[in-house]
Design a protein around this motif. Structure first.
Motif, mmCIF file in Angstrom:
data_model
loop_
_atom_site.group_PDB
_atom_site.id
_atom_site.type_symbol
_atom_site.label_atom_id
_atom_site.label_comp_id
_atom_site.label_asym_id
_atom_site.label_seq_id
_atom_site.Cartn_x
_atom_site.Cartn_y
_atom_site.Cartn_z
ATOM 1 N N ILE A 120 2.872 -9.004 9.793
ATOM 2 C CA ILE A 120 3.971 -8.898 8.678
ATOM 3 C C ILE A 120 5.375 -9.600 9.225
ATOM 4 C CG2 ILE A 120 5.626 -6.999 7.460
ATOM 5 C CD1 ILE A 120 3.140 -4.950 7.877
ATOM 6 N N ARG A 121 5.792 -9.323 10.427
ATOM 7 C CA ARG A 121 7.083 -10.093 10.850
ATOM 8 C C ARG A 121 6.698 -11.615 10.587
ATOM 9 N NH1 ARG A 121 6.966 -6.317 15.136
ATOM 10 N NH2 ARG A 121 5.954 -7.848 16.530
ATOM 11 N N ARG A 122 5.787 -12.281 10.868
ATOM 12 C CA ARG A 122 5.562 -13.806 10.774
ATOM 13 C C ARG A 122 5.573 -14.079 9.295
ATOM 14 N NH1 ARG A 122 3.504 -12.157 15.337
ATOM 15 N NH2 ARG A 122 3.358 -13.804 17.168
ATOM 16 N N LEU A 123 4.922 -13.314 8.314
ATOM 17 C CA LEU A 123 5.053 -13.507 6.933
ATOM 18 C C LEU A 123 6.466 -13.529 6.680
ATOM 19 C CD1 LEU A 123 1.841 -11.421 5.916
ATOM 20 C CD2 LEU A 123 2.099 -14.051 5.881
ATOM 21 N N SER A 124 7.154 -12.410 6.910
ATOM 22 C CA SER A 124 8.529 -12.061 6.440
ATOM 23 C C SER A 124 9.481 -13.382 7.079
ATOM 24 C CB SER A 124 8.984 -10.946 6.950
ATOM 25 O OG SER A 124 8.459 -9.862 6.353
ATOM 26 N N ALA A 125 9.305 -13.777 8.133
ATOM 27 C CA ALA A 125 10.056 -15.223 8.760
ATOM 28 C C ALA A 125 9.918 -16.239 7.717
ATOM 29 C CB ALA A 125 9.696 -15.094 9.923
ATOM 30 N N TRP A 126 8.634 -16.517 7.143
ATOM 31 C CA TRP A 126 8.466 -17.716 6.338
ATOM 32 C C TRP A 126 8.767 -17.212 5.104
ATOM 33 C CZ3 TRP A 126 3.117 -17.846 8.868
ATOM 34 C CH2 TRP A 126 2.856 -18.333 10.133
ATOM 35 N N GLY A 127 9.268 -16.109 4.477
ATOM 36 C CA GLY A 127 9.878 -15.824 3.273
ATOM 37 C C GLY A 127 8.662 -15.405 2.407
ATOM 38 N N ILE A 128 7.373 -14.998 2.912
ATOM 39 C CA ILE A 128 6.131 -14.723 2.136
ATOM 40 C C ILE A 128 6.333 -13.373 1.828
ATOM 41 C CG2 ILE A 128 3.959 -14.959 1.891
ATOM 42 C CD1 ILE A 128 3.958 -16.989 3.943
ATOM 43 N N PRO A 129 6.435 -12.779 0.641
ATOM 44 C CA PRO A 129 6.325 -11.631 0.275
ATOM 45 C C PRO A 129 4.925 -10.829 0.427
ATOM 46 C CG PRO A 129 6.971 -12.892 -1.775
ATOM 47 C CD PRO A 129 6.769 -13.954 -0.749
ATOM 48 N N VAL A 130 5.122 -9.888 1.009
ATOM 49 C CA VAL A 130 3.954 -9.042 1.465
ATOM 50 C C VAL A 130 3.707 -7.269 1.041
ATOM 51 C CG1 VAL A 130 5.055 -8.778 3.745
ATOM 52 C CG2 VAL A 130 2.330 -8.474 3.383
ATOM 53 N N ASP A 131 2.699 -7.111 0.445
ATOM 54 C CA ASP A 131 2.671 -5.675 0.179
ATOM 55 C C ASP A 131 1.884 -5.028 1.070
ATOM 56 O OD1 ASP A 131 3.879 -6.085 -2.445
ATOM 57 O OD2 ASP A 131 1.834 -6.778 -3.331
ATOM 58 N N VAL A 132 2.359 -4.129 1.942
ATOM 59 C CA VAL A 132 1.992 -3.409 2.936
ATOM 60 C C VAL A 132 1.640 -2.095 2.296
ATOM 61 C CG1 VAL A 132 1.990 -2.488 5.242
ATOM 62 C CG2 VAL A 132 3.434 -4.389 4.552
ATOM 63 N N HIS A 133 0.067 -1.811 2.086
ATOM 64 C CA HIS A 133 -0.488 -0.496 1.557
ATOM 65 C C HIS A 133 -0.574 0.422 2.653
ATOM 66 C CE1 HIS A 133 -0.862 -2.693 -2.236
ATOM 67 N NE2 HIS A 133 -1.578 -3.586 -1.882
ATOM 68 N N ASP A 134 -0.742 1.745 2.471
ATOM 69 C CA ASP A 134 -0.558 2.664 3.648
ATOM 70 C C ASP A 134 -1.930 3.387 3.005
ATOM 71 O OD1 ASP A 134 0.098 4.359 5.604
ATOM 72 O OD2 ASP A 134 1.162 5.712 4.160
ATOM 73 N N ALA A 135 -2.924 2.992 3.594
ATOM 74 C CA ALA A 135 -4.611 3.227 3.392
ATOM 75 C C ALA A 135 -4.802 4.607 4.371
ATOM 76 C CB ALA A 135 -5.375 2.251 3.694
ATOM 77 N N GLU A 136 -5.307 5.605 3.490
ATOM 78 C CA GLU A 136 -5.716 6.837 4.216
ATOM 79 C C GLU A 136 -7.200 6.563 4.443
ATOM 80 O OE1 GLU A 136 -5.413 11.526 4.175
ATOM 81 O OE2 GLU A 136 -5.477 10.486 2.301
ATOM 82 N N ILE A 137 -7.807 6.313 5.535
ATOM 83 C CA ILE A 137 -9.008 6.128 6.083
ATOM 84 C C ILE A 137 -9.473 7.055 7.215
ATOM 85 C CG2 ILE A 137 -8.956 3.562 5.042
ATOM 86 C CD1 ILE A 137 -8.408 2.771 7.857
ATOM 87 N N PHE A 138 -10.586 7.115 7.172
ATOM 88 C CA PHE A 138 -11.527 8.170 8.238
ATOM 89 C C PHE A 138 -11.693 7.049 9.360
ATOM 90 C CE2 PHE A 138 -14.661 10.665 10.332
ATOM 91 C CZ PHE A 138 -14.225 11.692 10.372
ATOM 92 N N LEU A 139 -11.258 7.644 10.632
ATOM 93 C CA LEU A 139 -11.747 6.596 11.817
ATOM 94 C C LEU A 139 -12.563 7.751 12.898
ATOM 95 C CD1 LEU A 139 -8.385 4.751 12.513
ATOM 96 C CD2 LEU A 139 -10.317 4.228 11.291
ATOM 97 N N SER A 140 -13.462 7.107 13.574
ATOM 98 C CA SER A 140 -14.188 7.718 14.611
ATOM 99 C C SER A 140 -14.039 6.909 15.747
ATOM 100 C CB SER A 140 -15.655 7.560 14.114
ATOM 101 O OG SER A 140 -16.553 8.201 15.176
ATOM 102 N N ILE A 141 -13.196 7.227 16.866
ATOM 103 C CA ILE A 141 -12.941 6.366 17.689
ATOM 104 C C ILE A 141 -13.683 7.056 19.010
ATOM 105 C CG2 ILE A 141 -10.811 5.668 19.382
ATOM 106 C CD1 ILE A 141 -9.053 6.356 16.897
ATOM 107 N N PRO A 142 -14.515 6.103 19.738
ATOM 108 C CA PRO A 142 -14.856 6.529 20.831
ATOM 109 C C PRO A 142 -14.103 6.823 22.006
ATOM 110 C CG PRO A 142 -15.699 4.463 20.102
ATOM 111 C CD PRO A 142 -14.841 4.777 19.062
ATOM 112 N N MET A 143 -14.097 7.770 22.766
ATOM 113 C CA MET A 143 -13.139 8.010 23.891
ATOM 114 C C MET A 143 -13.838 7.748 25.156
ATOM 115 S SD MET A 143 -10.558 8.138 21.965
ATOM 116 C CE MET A 143 -9.464 8.658 23.206
ATOM 117 N N SER A 144 -15.060 8.242 25.308
ATOM 118 C CA SER A 144 -15.759 8.082 26.630
ATOM 119 C C SER A 144 -17.328 8.674 26.365
ATOM 120 C CB SER A 144 -15.171 8.929 27.660
ATOM 121 O OG SER A 144 -15.576 10.349 27.380
#
Length: 605
Positions: free
Chosen positions: A57-81
Motif C-alpha cells: 500500500i505504501r508503494r502504491l500511495s507513493a506513486w499516487g495510485i488509488p488503492v481500495d483496502v478491503h477488510d476481509a474476515e477470513i478463517f485461518l488455520s495456522i500450524p504452530m508445531s
C-alpha cells in the motif's frame, strides 16, 4: 483474436509496436525493491500479513495510485508445531498441515505403511486417493506414506478410520501445506467437514526410517498444535479504469501472504503485480477495458481464503463485468526458463500461447487448471489464465535431483524456511512481469475478446466421448452430445462472421463473455453458481464423473449413480440450451443463419 480464423482486419488495438511501448515502461527495480523488502519480512501470522500489506500500500500511495483496502474476515488455520515421538522416546520434528486436527497432547497408535507413487509434475503431486486400501488395513492406525498431505489422501484415510497421517516428503526439508478439501473460509455447512485427524509432514531423512517402522506396525505419538479462528486481513485492490468499456475488467491477482518470508512463493508475484499496476497507472493511455489488480491474504493458512472472500463479496460485480482472471504465482524464480506447465481454460489456450511467444520468444505448453492456486472463480464462469508461471525445464530438474513441487518455479525450497532471496532471479522476474503485462493488455485492449469457445466445446466433446464409453448399457448421455454438436456448428458460423465483419464488435463480445458464464461452470465446476467446489481434482464435465466412477459397480450403485447423473445432465443441458439460444439470437440478428427450431435438451433416465 489469436487462435481464430485468419482475419481481414485486426480486431486488436495494441499492435506489436504499441505493445513494445507498454513493455518498455517496465522498470524491474521497482518490483525487486518489494522482493528485497519481503525477503526480510515473514508473512504468515496475521499481524505479519497486515505488515506485508502495508509494504504494498505504501508503494502504491507513493506513486499516487488509488488503492481500495478491503477488510476481509477470513478463517485461518495456522500450524504452530508438530512432532512425531518414537517408542524409544526419540522425537522427530514435523510440520502440521493447515486444517490438521488440533491435538497438542498427541495421539498414540500403531502405524501402517501405505505406499504412494512419486509425482512427476506439480499438478500430479497434488492428489492421490487410496480407494484400494481397505478400511480394516488402516482403521485405528497412523498412516505413514510418501508424498504430501493433500486433501484427497486425508479424506480417504480419515473416511477409512485412520487415527492420523504422517506424510514423508521427498526431500531434506519438510514442506508446509494444507490438508482440507474445504475451499476458502468454511461456511456453516462446511465447518463440520474440517479434517478430524492430526496430519503432519516429515522430511525424507527422518521419514524413510519411519516408513520401515510403519511397515512393522510400530506405534508412534503424533502431536499437532494449531491456532485457528477468524481474522481481519487486508485485501488491497487497484483498479485502472479503461477508456472505452470501463465497466468490463480483467482481474489480475496473486497472494502476498507466505510461509516465512516466501520469496519465490509469492513475494515475486506480489512484486510483479505492483510493477504492472505502476505501468498501467503511469502509461500515456489506458487500455480499452479496466484492469483490477488484487493481492490476496489467506492463501497459505486459509486455503485460498482471500480470493474466495473476494469471489463471495464481489460476486455480482465479477458476474457482470469480469472478462478474464489471471493468476500470478511464483514468477521470476531461479533457473525457471520455460513455460511448460501452465494452465488455462480451453478457450484461452491459443491466445496464451501466442501472447507468450510474441512477448518472450518461448513456446508455452500446459493444460487444464488443477483445483488450486486461487482459481476461486469457476462457478461464476470466468475464463482463467496461467495459474502459475515459468518453471525449471524437466531435464534440469532431473539433473539437479529436484522433485515436483507446487510453486517457486520448481525450486524445492517451496513452502519451506529456505524460500529465501536466492530463489528469486531478477532477470527472470523482468521477463515474467512483461509476460503478465502483455497477457493482460492483450485482453484488456482487444476490440474482440481473444477467446475461442470452439476449443472449449471440442474439449467437452472429447471428455464426453470418454464418459459415453463408460456409460454404455446403463446411462444415456445423448442429450449432452446433441447440444454440444449444435453449439459447435453455431460457433463455427459465429467466429467466421466476426472475422469478416458481419457480426460487429459489441454483440460479438457480449456473446463471448456470456458463453463464459454458461460453459465454464459446466466444464470446471459441479456446484451451483457462486458456490465453491472442493479442493479436489475436477475432471472435464465434472458433473459426469460418477459415470466412470460407477461404470463397474453393482446394479444398486448404478441406479443411485443414475439419479446423480440425470440431475447433473439437466444442469449441463440447461446451460448448453441457454448458450445455443444466445448464439442463435446473435446469428439470426445479423442474418448469418436462418432461425433454427430450438431443441429439447432435457436429460432422460
Amino acid at each position: 483474436m489469436d487462435g481464430l480464423p485468419a482475419k481481414k482486419t485486426s480486431h486488436v488495438m495494441n499492435t506489436e509496436t504499441e505493445l513494445d511501448k507498454w513493455l518498455s515502461l517496465v522498470d524491474i527495480a521497482n518490483a525487486w525493491d518489494l522482493v528485497l523488502a519481503f525477503s526480510n519480512q515473514p508473512r504468515c501470522l496475521p499481524d505479519d500479513v497486515r505488515d506485508g500489506a502495508q509494504q504494498i500500500i505504501r508503494r502504491l500511495s507513493a506513486w499516487g495510485i488509488p488503492v481500495d483496502v478491503h477488510d476481509a474476515e477470513i478463517f485461518l488455520s495456522i500450524p504452530m508445531s508438530a512432532s512425531v515421538c518414537l517408542k524409544e522416546g526419540a522425537r522427530l520434528t514435523a510440520k502440521a498441515a493447515v486444517f490438521s486436527h488440533h491435538i497438542p497432547e498427541g495421539i498414540t497408535a500403531p502405524t501402517v505403511y501405505v505406499p504412494a507413487p512419486v509425482a512427476e509434475t506439480r499438478a500430479a503431486r497434488m492428489h492421490r486417493n487410496y480407494a484400494d486400501i481397505s478400511a480394516g488395513h488402516i482403521h485405528g492406525k497412523i498412516v505413514v506414506s510418501e508424498g504430501f498431505a493433500s486433501p484427497g489422501k486425508v479424506m480417504e484415510f480419515e473416511r477409512k478410520g485412520a487415527a492420523g497421517f504422517v506424510a514423508v516428503n521427498p526431500g531434506a526439508r519438510s514442506h508446509w501445506g494444507s490438508c482440507t478439501s474445504i475451499w476458502g473460509s468454511p461456511g456453516v455447512f462446511e465447518m463440520p467437514d474440517r479434517p478430524g485427524i492430526p496430519v503432519g509432514a516429515v522430511n525424507s531423512v527422518d521419514g524413510l526410517p519411519l516408513i520401515a517402522r510403519a511397515a512393522a506396525g510400530e506405534p508412534i505419538m503424533l502431536k499437532t498444535e494449531m491456532a485457528e479462528g477468524w481474522h481481519r486481513q487486508p485485501v488491497p485492490v487497484v483498479e485502472i479504469l479503461g477508456e472505452t468499456e470501463p465497466e468490463k475488467f480483467v482481474l489480475l491477482h496473486g497472494h502476498y501472504d507466505s510461509w516465512e518470508v516466501g520469496v519465490g512463493d509469492n513475494a515475486t508475484g506480489a512484486a510483479a503485480l505492483l510493477e504492472i499496476a505502476r505501468v498501467l497507472h503511469q502509461a500515456p493511455r489506458r487500455p480499452r477495458r479496466s484492469v483490477r489488480i488484487a493481492w490476496w491474504p489467506g492463501h497459505s493458512t486459509g486455503k485460498f481464503a482471500g480470493s474466495t472472500w473476494y469471489a463471495d463479496n464481489f460476486a455480482l460485480e465479477l458476474d457482470e463485468g469480469c472478462v478474464a482472471q489471471i493468476n500470478c504465482d511464483s514468477p521470476g524464480c531461479r533457473w525457471a526458463s520455460e513455460y511448460s506447465e501452465l494452465a488455462w481454460t480451453a478457450e484461452a489456450e491459443a491466445y496464451v500461447k501466442t501472447s507468450i511467444k510474441r512477448t518472450t520468444g518461448l513456446e508455452a505448453s500446459g493444460g487444464r487448471p488443477h483445483r488450486g492456486a486461487d482459481y476461486s472463480f469457476s462457478s461464476i464462469g470466468i475464463t482463467g489464465l496461467l495459474q502459475q508461471s515459468s518453471i525449471i525445464p524437466a531435464d534440469i530438474r532431473r539433473a539437479k535431483g529436484l522433485y515436483a513441487v507446487g510453486g517457486c518455479g520448481g525450486n524445492i525450497e517451496w513452502h519451506t524456511e529456505a524460500d529465501l532471496l536466492d530463489v528469486a532471479d531478477r532477470s527472470n522476474l523482468e521477463r515474467d512481469t512483461k509476460m503478465y503485462l502483455a497477457t493482460v493488455l492483450g485482453i484488456a485492449d482487444a476490440q474482440v475478446l481473444p477467446f475461442d469457445w470452439r476449443a472449449a466445446v471440442a474439449s467437452c466433446l472429447a471428455a464426453l466421448e470418454r464418459y459415453e464409453e463408460a456409460a454404455k448399457g446403463w446411462c444415456d448421455l445423448s442429450a449432452i452430445r446433441t447440444a454440444l454438436e449444435t453449439l459447435s456448428a453455431q460457433l463455427e458460423r459465429f467466429y467466421l462472421a466476426v472475422v469478416d465483419g458481419t457480426i460487429p464488435v459489441k454483440p460479438a463480445n457480449s456473446l463471448i463473455n456470456s458463453l463464459a458464464r454458461l460453459l465454464i461452470p459446466v466444464d470446471y465446476s459441479s456446484v451451483a453458481q457462486f458456490q465453491q467446489d472442493r479442493a479436489l481434482p475436477v475432471p472435464s464435465l465434472p458433473g459426469l464423473a460418477p459415470v466412470t466412477a460407477c461404470a463397474n459397480a453393482d446394479d444398486m450403485t448404478k441406479a443411485a449413480a443414475r439419479v446423480t447423473i440425470i440431475r447433473q445432465q439437466n444442469r449441463i443441458c440447461a446451460n448448453l440450451r441457454d448458450a445455443i439460444a444466445l448464439a442463435d439470437d446473435v446469428l439470426r440478428m445479423h442474418q448469418v443463419v436462418e432461425t433454427r427450431p430450438r431443441s429439447n435438451t432435457s436429460a432422460r433416465g
